[in-house]
Design a protein around this motif. Structure first.
Motif, mmCIF file in Angstrom:
data_model
loop_
_atom_site.group_PDB
_atom_site.id
_atom_site.type_symbol
_atom_site.label_atom_id
_atom_site.label_comp_id
_atom_site.label_asym_id
_atom_site.label_seq_id
_atom_site.Cartn_x
_atom_site.Cartn_y
_atom_site.Cartn_z
ATOM 1 N N MET A 54 0.828 -1.192 0.000
ATOM 2 C CA MET A 54 0.000 0.000 0.000
ATOM 3 C C MET A 54 0.873 1.257 0.000
ATOM 4 N N ALA A 55 0.273 2.379 -0.341
ATOM 5 C CA ALA A 55 1.068 3.586 -0.572
ATOM 6 C C ALA A 55 0.511 4.769 0.211
ATOM 7 N N ALA A 56 1.401 5.685 0.546
ATOM 8 C CA ALA A 56 1.004 6.938 1.174
ATOM 9 C C ALA A 56 0.379 7.862 0.133
ATOM 10 N N ILE A 57 -0.469 8.760 0.609
ATOM 11 C CA ILE A 57 -1.115 9.755 -0.258
ATOM 12 C C ILE A 57 -0.769 11.129 0.288
ATOM 13 N N GLU A 58 -0.378 12.032 -0.594
ATOM 14 C CA GLU A 58 -0.054 13.393 -0.165
ATOM 15 C C GLU A 58 -0.780 14.401 -1.039
ATOM 16 N N LEU A 59 -1.532 15.291 -0.393
ATOM 17 C CA LEU A 59 -2.202 16.390 -1.072
ATOM 18 C C LEU A 59 -1.516 17.685 -0.656
ATOM 19 N N ARG A 60 -1.137 18.486 -1.635
ATOM 20 C CA ARG A 60 -0.451 19.744 -1.348
ATOM 21 C C ARG A 60 -1.198 20.893 -2.019
ATOM 22 N N ASN A 61 -1.837 21.708 -1.196
ATOM 23 C CA ASN A 61 -2.531 22.914 -1.670
ATOM 24 C C ASN A 61 -3.529 22.604 -2.785
ATOM 25 N N ILE A 62 -4.314 21.550 -2.570
ATOM 26 C CA ILE A 62 -5.296 21.131 -3.568
ATOM 27 C C ILE A 62 -6.478 22.112 -3.576
ATOM 28 N N ARG A 63 -6.840 22.575 -4.775
ATOM 29 C CA ARG A 63 -7.967 23.493 -4.920
ATOM 30 C C ARG A 63 -8.853 23.020 -6.062
ATOM 31 N N LYS A 64 -10.165 23.241 -5.904
ATOM 32 C CA LYS A 64 -11.108 22.903 -6.966
ATOM 33 C C LYS A 64 -12.071 24.059 -7.174
ATOM 34 N N ASP A 65 -12.142 24.529 -8.429
ATOM 35 C CA ASP A 65 -13.086 25.577 -8.813
ATOM 36 C C ASP A 65 -14.024 25.031 -9.875
ATOM 37 N N TYR A 66 -15.282 25.438 -9.775
ATOM 38 C CA TYR A 66 -16.237 25.239 -10.856
ATOM 39 C C TYR A 66 -16.547 26.628 -11.407
ATOM 40 N N GLY A 67 -15.847 27.013 -12.459
ATOM 41 C CA GLY A 67 -15.984 28.374 -12.945
ATOM 42 C C GLY A 67 -15.459 29.345 -11.906
ATOM 43 N N SER A 68 -16.315 30.270 -11.479
ATOM 44 C CA SER A 68 -15.922 31.264 -10.471
ATOM 45 C C SER A 68 -16.192 30.797 -9.048
ATOM 46 N N GLU A 79 -11.161 16.937 -12.177
ATOM 47 C CA GLU A 79 -9.868 17.571 -12.409
ATOM 48 C C GLU A 79 -9.475 18.442 -11.218
ATOM 49 N N ILE A 80 -8.188 18.498 -10.949
ATOM 50 C CA ILE A 80 -7.651 19.358 -9.893
ATOM 51 C C ILE A 80 -7.366 20.731 -10.501
ATOM 52 N N THR A 81 -7.983 21.762 -9.939
ATOM 53 C CA THR A 81 -7.762 23.110 -10.469
ATOM 54 C C THR A 81 -6.343 23.580 -10.201
ATOM 55 N N ASP A 82 -5.857 23.293 -8.994
ATOM 56 C CA ASP A 82 -4.500 23.709 -8.639
ATOM 57 C C ASP A 82 -4.011 22.829 -7.501
ATOM 58 N N GLY A 83 -2.691 22.693 -7.375
ATOM 59 C CA GLY A 83 -2.107 21.890 -6.314
ATOM 60 C C GLY A 83 -1.519 20.592 -6.843
ATOM 61 N N ASP A 84 -0.919 19.836 -5.937
ATOM 62 C CA ASP A 84 -0.213 18.604 -6.304
ATOM 63 C C ASP A 84 -0.778 17.417 -5.528
ATOM 64 N N LEU A 85 -0.890 16.284 -6.213
ATOM 65 C CA LEU A 85 -1.356 15.040 -5.616
ATOM 66 C C LEU A 85 -0.360 13.943 -5.928
ATOM 67 N N ALA A 86 0.101 13.230 -4.888
ATOM 68 C CA ALA A 86 1.038 12.121 -5.076
ATOM 69 C C ALA A 86 0.515 10.892 -4.350
ATOM 70 N N ILE A 87 0.635 9.731 -4.984
ATOM 71 C CA ILE A 87 0.274 8.444 -4.378
ATOM 72 C C ILE A 87 1.502 7.553 -4.467
ATOM 73 N N GLY A 88 1.980 7.098 -3.324
ATOM 74 C CA GLY A 88 3.192 6.292 -3.300
ATOM 75 C C GLY A 88 4.406 7.066 -3.761
ATOM 76 N N GLY A 89 4.394 8.388 -3.532
ATOM 77 C CA GLY A 89 5.511 9.233 -3.950
ATOM 78 C C GLY A 89 5.508 9.589 -5.422
ATOM 79 N N ARG A 90 4.507 9.112 -6.165
ATOM 80 C CA ARG A 90 4.433 9.345 -7.613
ATOM 81 C C ARG A 90 3.387 10.413 -7.904
ATOM 82 N N PRO A 91 3.752 11.515 -8.579
ATOM 83 C CA PRO A 91 2.750 12.529 -8.928
ATOM 84 C C PRO A 91 1.691 11.922 -9.851
ATOM 85 N N VAL A 92 0.399 12.066 -9.477
ATOM 86 C CA VAL A 92 -0.671 11.456 -10.276
ATOM 87 C C VAL A 92 -1.766 12.456 -10.646
#
Length: 371
Positions: free
Chosen positions: A1-15, A54-67
């Protein structure tokens, strides 16, 4: 199994901004539950982990791999949805192995994985049946089995028990807990049911309006909520909250003006309390007393007898009701007058304007008990 890391994840629907720069680290093998009211963003966040949003902004990694840029099929996660999403014309075994078949896995490998998952979930007697011949709980186990056979790096659950009746929810909650202990899979689980959160989670993430209010172990959130929102969201019945005037502030604590008298509350940072504060008391930390000792007095409007517990709902005036946990064999009736006092060591104090917690003297022991 793998670790999950969310860094400054943001989601916008339009405005419209629905997820507001969330950062969170989930350890390998950890069971994390996202909770919050409808519309808080918990399912949207889960769907971004799965690649369904879709991720509007930010980084997502699973098992150390950007996904974050990868489609769902390439993230190696498995999702169990609120509805079972089973193919009605296929058998249980075919449903469980369909994803592997679509990946052109060898039939012997498919059969072995389906057999292993069926043994874990006690589905062996039903492998030749179709979904229409199964109960709701059995269908949900098939959906879980379909996820298990993929051997993903992480499991994602989106309110998987909400379509089940009360008895089946309890049964399936136990099944999920046992499954996690057995395979120690990294799991992110979305629910609005705090009972599921408290009983399943290693850590709970409380969300509100697209933000994370607090992250912590279940009993840490119960004993030391960081905000008034968390205090009233975690716990059933909910915490009682009453706005009170500060009568005196001393190094060892403060004196509050409560509805029926005065309450002397030990506080670590007494200098932070002045003017008015919000006093929070859990129902189990209030108990009947004489009128002279009372913090609150009033008339019982409702009495709930649940067998193992009895709750009284006390009308203290000003259109305000507080909940008191009474002895389970209590003989009180609706219309009775009742006076109650609180256990000052278990009081919770919150800033009136910000809703942030003010540390109390009992907090150190509460944190130790939570650990």
């Amino acid at each position: 199994m793998a670790a999950i890391e969310l860094r400054n994840i943001r989601k916008d629907y339009g405005s419209v901004n629905v997820i507001r720069s969330i950062s969170l680290a989930i350890a390998s093998g950890e069971f994390v539950v996202l909770v919050g009211p409808s519309g808080c963003g918990k399912s949207t966040l889960l769907r971004m982990l799965a690649g369904l949003e879709e991720i509007t902004d930010g980084d997502l990694a699973i098992g150390g791999r950007p996904v974050g840029h990868l489609p769902p099929a390439e993230r190696n996660v498995a999702m169990v949805f609120q509805d079972y999403a089973l193919y009605p014309h296929m058998s249980v075994a075919e449903n469980m192995g369909f994803g592997l078949k679509m990946r052109n896995s060898a039939q012997a490998d498919i059969d072995a994985r389906v057999s292993d998952a069926a043994a874990i979930l006690k589905l062996e007697p039903y492998l030749d049946r179709r979904p229409g011949q199964l109960s709701g709980g059995q269908r949900q186990r098939v959906a879980m089995g379909r996820a298990i056979v993929r051997q993903p790096e992480a499991f994602l659950f989106d309110e998987p028990l909400s379509n089940l009746d009360a008895a089946l929810r309890v049964e399936m909650r136990l099944e999920i807990a046992k499954l996690h202990r057995r395979i120690r899979a990294t799991t992110v689980y979305v629910t609005h049911d705090q009972v599921e959160a408290m009983t399943l989670a290693d850590r709970i993430v409380v969300m509100n309006g697209g933000n994370v209010e607090q992250v912590g172990a279940p009993m840490e959130l119960y004993h030391a909520p960081a905000t008034l929102f968390v205090a009233q969201f975690i716990g059933s019945p909910t915490m009682n909250v009453v706005e009170c005037a500060v009568l005196a502030s001393r190094p060892e604590g403060i004196v509050l003006e409560v509805q029926a008298g005065r309450a002397d509350i030990p506080v670590v940072r007494a200098g932070a309390a002045e003017g008015r504060v919000t006093l929070g008391m859990r129902p189990e930390d209030l108990s009947p007393c004489t009128l002279e000792e009372a913090w609150f007095s009033g008339t019982l409007s409702v009495v709930e007898r649940l067998g193992s517990q009895t709750f009284g709902y006390l009308d203290i005036g000003r259109d305000q009701m507080i909940t008191v946990e009474l002895p389970r064999d209590s003989r009180v009736e609706v219309g009775d007058s009742l006076s109650v006092a609180g256990n000052a060591a278990h009081a919770h104090l919150f800033d009136v304007s910000s809703g942030r917690r003010m540390a109390t003297a009992g907090e150190g022991s509460a944190a130790r008990n939570a650990a």
